[in-house]
Design an enzyme around this catalytic site. Structure first.
Site, mmCIF file in Angstrom:
data_model
loop_
_atom_site.group_PDB
_atom_site.id
_atom_site.type_symbol
_atom_site.label_atom_id
_atom_site.label_comp_id
_atom_site.label_asym_id
_atom_site.label_seq_id
_atom_site.Cartn_x
_atom_site.Cartn_y
_atom_site.Cartn_z
ATOM 1 C CG HIS A 108 -6.983 5.990 4.733
ATOM 2 N ND1 HIS A 108 -7.290 5.044 3.786
ATOM 3 C CD2 HIS A 108 -8.158 6.487 5.156
ATOM 4 C CE1 HIS A 108 -8.606 4.995 3.630
ATOM 5 N NE2 HIS A 108 -9.145 5.872 4.457
ATOM 6 C CG HIS B 260 -1.737 11.149 4.115
ATOM 7 N ND1 HIS B 260 -1.042 12.206 4.647
ATOM 8 C CD2 HIS B 260 -1.835 11.397 2.777
ATOM 9 C CE1 HIS B 260 -0.722 13.061 3.696
ATOM 10 N NE2 HIS B 260 -1.204 12.610 2.555
ATOM 11 C CG ASP C 154 -1.939 1.161 1.149
ATOM 12 O OD1 ASP C 154 -2.602 1.291 0.103
ATOM 13 O OD2 ASP C 154 -2.071 1.908 2.130
ATOM 14 C CG ASP D 156 -4.772 1.393 5.003
ATOM 15 O OD1 ASP D 156 -5.357 1.350 6.102
ATOM 16 O OD2 ASP D 156 -4.884 2.346 4.213
#
Length: 244
Positions: free
Chosen positions: A156, A61, A9, A161
């Site tokens: 995130h 993020h 990711d 993730d």
């Protein structure tokens, strides 16, 4: 030979690399034969993207320009990253997004494309859409569908993730394993083409006991009464003349 897969990711400064956005975080979690490796076999790094994040991306993020200012640039980590993923199968949720950014970063350095270094790429978003058509198939939605705890995911982050996606991927593909008999529990034979075949064990059929059958009939009696004699199961089991 062991199967090596990398769950990957990225986080980026914005949604489109065509607009000059860059990668600012990469995580890659190793899985060998469907078993996650120890944390020291994972790769995770923050990257100085040499630009600010767009407001929408920053809200996702939370990685500020100030935090990333002293982090290595992509050129500084590219060799370690490529060595880590080399020859593996990548597992990515919404693969075109991450692959597009990785290719952009690699091409800036004259290093080709990510597909030059890995054996294949699995897009779990595409697979989820095939498996659950018409439903939400974001990572959060899949975690909820497979009852995977995501309480620790407030923003995130590439590493968390990856860890969640690993669990989602294993849940999505678990049925594939259930169709195979372990060689230790069955004999291996060869088909007409010489290819190995797994010999299935005989299926064990467990019949209802008299008590279980009586309990089942009593349940159907109650159901039939509740719907005023329109119980479908009674109609199916009734003799042809009686059903008519």
């Amino acid at each position: 030979m062991a199967t090596r897969q990398i769950i990957l990711d990225t986080e980026t400064t914005g949604l489109r690399h065509e607009d000059g956005n860059r990668i600012l975080e990469i995580a890659a979690v190793e899985m060998i034969d469907r078993k996650l490796s120890a944390p020291d076999r994972h790769l995770h790094c923050y990257i100085n993207p040499e630009r600010d994040s767009e407001e929408g991306a920053l809200n996702v993020h939370g990685l500020t320009t100030e935090f990333l200012a002293d982090k290595p640039k992509f050129a500084d980590i590219v060799d370690g990253f490529l060595n880590f993923v080399r020859g593996s199968e990548l597992i990515i949720h919404n693969a075109p997004f991450d692959v597009g950014f990785l290719n952009m970063e690699l091409e800036r350095l004259g290093r080709g494309k990510i597909t030059d270094y890995v054996s294949s790429i699995i897009d779990t978003l595409r697979d989820a859409k095939d498996m659950f058509p018409g439903k939400r198939n974001s990572l959060d939605a899949l975690c909820d569908r497979f009852e995977i705890d995501r309480s620790g995911r407030t923003l995130h982050g590439a590493l968390i993730d990856c860890e969640l996606l690993a669990e989602v991927y294993l849940a999505m593909t678990r049925g594939q394993d259930s169709l195979l008999i372990d060689f230790a529990g069955g004999e291996q034979t060869s088909g007409a083409d010489g290819a190995p075949r797994r010999q299935r064990k005989p299926l064990i059929v467990a019949a209802l006991s008299d008590a279980e059958q009586s309990e089942h009939e009593a349940y159907l009696d109650g159901l039939d009464k509740a719907v005023k004699g329109q119980c479908l199961w009674r109609a199916i089991n009734a003799p042809a003349g009686e059903a008519a």
